[in-house]
Design a protein around this motif. Structure first.
Motif, PDB file in Angstrom:
ATOM      1  N   THR A 150       0.849  -1.198   0.000  1.00 52.18           N
ATOM      2  CA  THR A 150       0.000   0.000   0.000  1.00 52.18           C
ATOM      3  C   THR A 150       0.880   1.242   0.000  1.00 52.18           C
ATOM      4  O   THR A 150       2.114   1.159   0.102  1.00 52.18           O
ATOM      5  CB  THR A 150      -0.915   0.020   1.230  1.00 52.18           C
ATOM      6  N   GLU A 151       0.198   2.397  -0.092  1.00 45.19           N
ATOM      7  CA  GLU A 151       0.961   3.649  -0.123  1.00 45.19           C
ATOM      8  C   GLU A 151       1.655   3.917   1.202  1.00 45.19           C
ATOM      9  O   GLU A 151       2.621   4.693   1.267  1.00 45.19           O
ATOM     10  CB  GLU A 151       0.043   4.811  -0.452  1.00 45.19           C
ATOM     11  N   TYR A 152       1.237   3.304   2.273  1.00 44.00           N
ATOM     12  CA  TYR A 152       1.862   3.505   3.577  1.00 44.00           C
ATOM     13  C   TYR A 152       3.125   2.667   3.748  1.00 44.00           C
ATOM     14  O   TYR A 152       3.883   2.875   4.696  1.00 44.00           O
ATOM     15  CB  TYR A 152       0.875   3.166   4.694  1.00 44.00           C
ATOM     16  N   ASP A 153       3.351   1.732   2.821  1.00 47.20           N
ATOM     17  CA  ASP A 153       4.537   0.874   2.918  1.00 47.20           C
ATOM     18  C   ASP A 153       5.766   1.502   2.263  1.00 47.20           C
ATOM     19  O   ASP A 153       6.860   0.956   2.369  1.00 47.20           O
ATOM     20  CB  ASP A 153       4.256  -0.488   2.271  1.00 47.20           C
ATOM     21  N   GLY A 154       5.576   2.593   1.536  1.00 47.38           N
ATOM     22  CA  GLY A 154       6.724   3.262   0.938  1.00 47.38           C
ATOM     23  C   GLY A 154       7.096   2.691  -0.424  1.00 47.38           C
ATOM     24  O   GLY A 154       6.296   2.038  -1.105  1.00 47.38           O
ATOM     25  N   LEU A 155       8.332   2.937  -0.817  1.00 48.24           N
ATOM     26  CA  LEU A 155       8.803   2.521  -2.139  1.00 48.24           C
ATOM     27  C   LEU A 155       9.046   1.021  -2.164  1.00 48.24           C
ATOM     28  O   LEU A 155       9.773   0.479  -1.332  1.00 48.24           O
ATOM     29  CB  LEU A 155      10.100   3.275  -2.479  1.00 48.24           C
ATOM     30  N   GLY A 156       8.428   0.354  -3.175  1.00 45.60           N
ATOM     31  CA  GLY A 156       8.564  -1.097  -3.263  1.00 45.60           C
ATOM     32  C   GLY A 156       9.313  -1.566  -4.494  1.00 45.60           C
ATOM     33  O   GLY A 156       9.873  -2.667  -4.478  1.00 45.60           O
TER      34      GLY A 156
END
Length: 805
Positions: free
Chosen positions: A117-123
């Motif tokens: 998700t957007e809360y997990d940062g750069l993936g």
């Protein structure tokens, strides 16, 4: 039977509050578990034919269907199964074979299965060597990932760094270029790369070469070690050092066309033309003129060449839309040009190698490589802009005669089939004269041509493959003329290849190499003509002639009593000092009076020696010419002035006779003529007499001029009377005629008065009575022969009143 009637206090069975959300979450978990299981059971050896045969999530399937991607290419069918299982991949396939989807689909699926998700940062991080390719990858990612909830960003140069910094922390996927990515890693505080799951390098061989080596190493140092890494390119790197730098773990090498007979697409027709360097622009112009209904890409080795050819051809108007693309343009212009060329049906794009990798321009008919590529890999990428996705295409390579053998050998090693074709000389047009006229009229175009020439020569000079690229074998003068330039610009960075070797070689060795050689006739050793060797300042110092060891200061020695040292004493000292004639021996010695060149000797016997000439210089003693240095002296007017004596300044009188500025008299001669006072009195007397005579002469001249003026007036009056009757003056005073002219006879008879009397003075010169108002009532009585003097208007009035009254 009626349904039971529940009372007010009857109990109802209410559904759970968040039943729909719970059911959706449960379905998603079941779908995710099923998808994970399908991925684990996937057989990597199998070759699926369509995307529907792969264990992909529903959002990805929907995005692929909406973008009309259904069938898998060779690289996709072999690379995607390994990538879905989380393995590192080295993917190599021909240009236009669909490598972009081969890493974008596994990228989306990996983040989806990990519920990113957007809360997990750069993936995920995708690195591209050029901005254009990064934009193209980002556009494909938007199309196939439109149904995902992941956020993606494009990070390239040429845009506002601050705007990117504000949005960078919310991105899950980034498509970037190496330089801009490293800038954000170093400067953006909220940018976190510790949780990246995937690293993708498109055109990996280009990113891993020397141009981006330090940048990529710095980026990799910011990334976690536990990650999945994928490298894709048409010409894949296999260097162990490159793979170790990226921390790849047992990568799968997937080369679908490695066993093929050709490294280029099968439907790509490849030819080359042997074209001398001065004829390249003529051939290119003739080709464009004969292919106006085609879509053409033309590659050059430098951006300055691209700009010069674009500006030149644009002025000549070939009849087709012209575009140019190079790294010096601003980002907005580069994006606009790529969009225009993609949408155009017939156009010609001049470009550098920034457009050679990965860019997918639809329906390109021709790829023309005017400048030879640096290696076979660059040729493959350039030619790969056409014949994409099993379509037809043609590529033509221009080769200079000195590049033909070496480049064909390199292409053969890469399994690139290429055939030679000839140019129809009847259809070839020469544009040399047009370019010359344009460069003559437009200085800016001439400047562009000079810069293009230098950049081309520099691009050849810096190439590593010296078997193909040899600068000194190129006809540079003719090439400059073919570009319309008046001459080849001066190139500072080109030097002889043997300059360093010659510089570091011992001088003794160079002397021996030009030393004795055996004559074939008699077997005797004869010296060849000595080659010029490098001479130091000490060599030149020891070769000097006509100079003594002692300087000017020591040649003018004096004794203790103040007398000058005699020549014999100096010669004796010299004889004692010069016992060894081989060391600093002086051939000839001149007197101290001639410091620079040596003055002529007083000994007349020198002039009688053979080979010595005696030349008479004006105003001086004869000059002896007994050396080459003296002969050179005759050619210098400045140095000859020394032997002509000092000049004198002259002034010229009114008659043109020259005189000295200051002519001084001898003192004894002055005293013989008398004392100074007597001579002064005599001088004043003579000057007074001269002044009196000059005054008389000036008065006579003034009288003569006045007499001539009166004669002119009388002549004019007589002419007016004869012309018709001028009116007689009223009450003309005696001494003047009717016309107001003075009576010359009366004026001549009257004695000249010493002082002219004013109207307010009587005959004795006294002032009249003031009671008369300062004006005489009656004019002065004059004799019969005495003329009346009239000076002012008041005199005339007084005279008139006297006559009337």
């Amino acid at each position: 039977m009626a349904p039971p009637n529940h009372g007010r206090n009857g109990k109802h069975s209410k559904p759970p509050r968040n039943n729909a959300r719970t059911l959706k979450r449960k379905r998603d978990e079941e779908h995710l578990a099923s998808l994970t299981k399908r991925v684990e059971e996937l057989d990597v050896k199998a070759s699926p034919e369509g995307f529907s045969d792969l264990p992909l999530s529903q959002p990805t399937q929907d995005g692929l269907s909406a973008s009309h991607f259904k069938r898998l290419t060779d690289i996709q069918s072999k690379a995607i199964p390994h990538a879905l299982k989380g393995r590192d991949i080295l993917g190599a396939a021909r240009t236009g074979s669909g490598k972009t989807l081969a890493f974008l689909v596994p990228l989306l699926e990996t983040l989806y299965r990990k519920q990113w998700t957007e809360y997990d940062g750069l993936g995920a991080l995708v690195i591209s060597p050029t901005r254009e390719l990064a934009i193209q990858i980002f556009e494909v990612l938007r199309k196939i990932g439109r149904h995902h909830t992941l956020s993606a960003g494009l990070v390239i140069g040429g845009k506002s760094l601050q705007e990117e910094q504000e949005r960078l922390g919310r991105m899950n996927i980034l498509v970037c270029t190496p330089g801009r990515m490293l800038q954000h890693m170093d400067q953006t505080a909220a940018f976190d790369t510790d949780h990246i799951q995937l690293l993708v390098l498109d055109e990996a061989d280009r990113i891993m070469d020397m141009g981006f080596q330090s940048t990529v190493d710095a980026i990799v140092d910011h990334l976690p070690k536990e990650r999945q890494t994928m490298l894709f390119s048409a010409t894949q790197t296999k260097k162990v050092s490159d793979l170790a730098r990226l921390s790849l773990r047992d990568p799968e090498y997937i080369a679908v066309h490695e066993a093929a007979s050709s490294a280029t697409p099968a439907k790509l027709q490849q030819n080359y033309v042997v074209t001398p360097l001065p004829d390249k622009l003529d051939v290119l112009w003739s080709f464009i003129r004969s292919s106006l209904k085609s879509k053409i890409m033309v590659f050059f080795s430098s951006g300055k060449q691209v700009r010069f050819v674009y500006e030149s051809f644009r002025h000549m108007q070939p009849g087709i839309s012209l575009l140019h693309l190079h790294g010096r343009q601003k980002q907005g212009a580069r994006v606009d040009i790529t969009k225009k060329f993609s949408a155009a049906k017939h156009a010609c794009l001049f470009a550098t190698d920034i457009a050679a990798r990965g860019l997918d321009f639809p329906a390109v008919d021709w790829v023309i490589q005017v400048d030879c590529p640096e290696d076979a890999d660059t040729y493959i990428h350039r030619a790969g802009r056409t014949a994409r996705y099993e379509r037809n295409g043609r590529a033509v390579l221009f080769l200079e005669p000195t590049e033909e053998a070496g480049m064909l050998k390199r292409l053969e090693q890469k399994k690139i089939p290429i055939e030679k074709i000839n140019i129809r000389s009847k259809k070839q047009q020469s544009i040399k004269n047009q370019l010359q006229n344009m460069c003559f009229k437009d200085p800016a175009l001439k400047y562009l041509g000079q810069k293009a020439f230098i950049s081309y020569v520099k691009s050849i000079h810096v190439q590593k493959d010296k078997e193909v690229f040899v600068v000194k074998d190129l006809p540079l003068e003719e090439y400059a003329a073919s570009m319309g330039l008046p001459g080849a610009p001066r190139i500072k960075f080109i030097k002889g290849e043997d300059t360093k070797t010659r510089k570091n070689a011992p001088r003794q060795l160079a002397a021996l190499s030009s030393g004795d050689d055996t004559d074939s006739d008699g077997g005797e050793h004869k010296k060849k003509k000595e080659e010029p060797v490098v001479r130091t300042k000490y060599d030149r110092m020891f070769e000097r002639r006509n100079q003594d060891i002692l300087t000017e200061h020591y040649t003018k020695l004096i004794n203790d009593d103040g007398t000058a040292v005699t020549d014999s004493a100096v010669d004796k000292n010299k004889a004692d000092a010069d016992e060894d004639n081989d060391f600093l021996s002086v051939k000839r010695r001149f007197d101290a009076g001639d410091e620079e060149l040596g003055a002529g000797s007083d000994d007349d016997s020198d002039a009688s020696k053979p080979g010595i000439k005696k030349i008479q210089v004006t105003g001086s003693e004869p000059l002896l010419i007994d050396s080459h240095r003296r002969e050179k002296l005759l050619k210098s007017k400045k140095k000859l002035l020394k032997y002509k004596g000092k000049g004198s300044k002259l002034v010229y009188d009114e008659d043109g006779n020259p005189h000295e500025v200051y002519e001084l008299e001898d003192e004894d001669d002055f005293k013989q003529r008398g004392s100074a006072d007597a001579q002064r009195a005599k001088f004043l007397e003579l000057e007074a007499e001269r002044t009196r005579l000059a005054d008389i002469r000036d008065k006579e001249i003034a009288k003569q001029k006045k007499r001539e003026l009166k004669e002119k007036r009388k002549e004019r009056a007589r002419a007016e009377r004869e012309a018709g009757g001028a009116a007689v003056g009223f009450l003309a005073p005696p001494g003047e005629d009717a016309e107001g002219d003075v009576d010359v006879s009366a004026a001549e008879d009257a004695p000249p008065s010493k002082k002219q009397k004013k109207w307010f003075e009587d005959a004795s010169g006294n002032e009249q009575d003031k009671k008369s108002g300062g004006r005489s009532k009656r004019p002065r009585k004059a004799g019969a022969d005495e003329p009346v003097e009239v000076q002012t208007l008041e005199d005339l009035e007084a005279l008139a009143s006297g006559l009337l009254g």
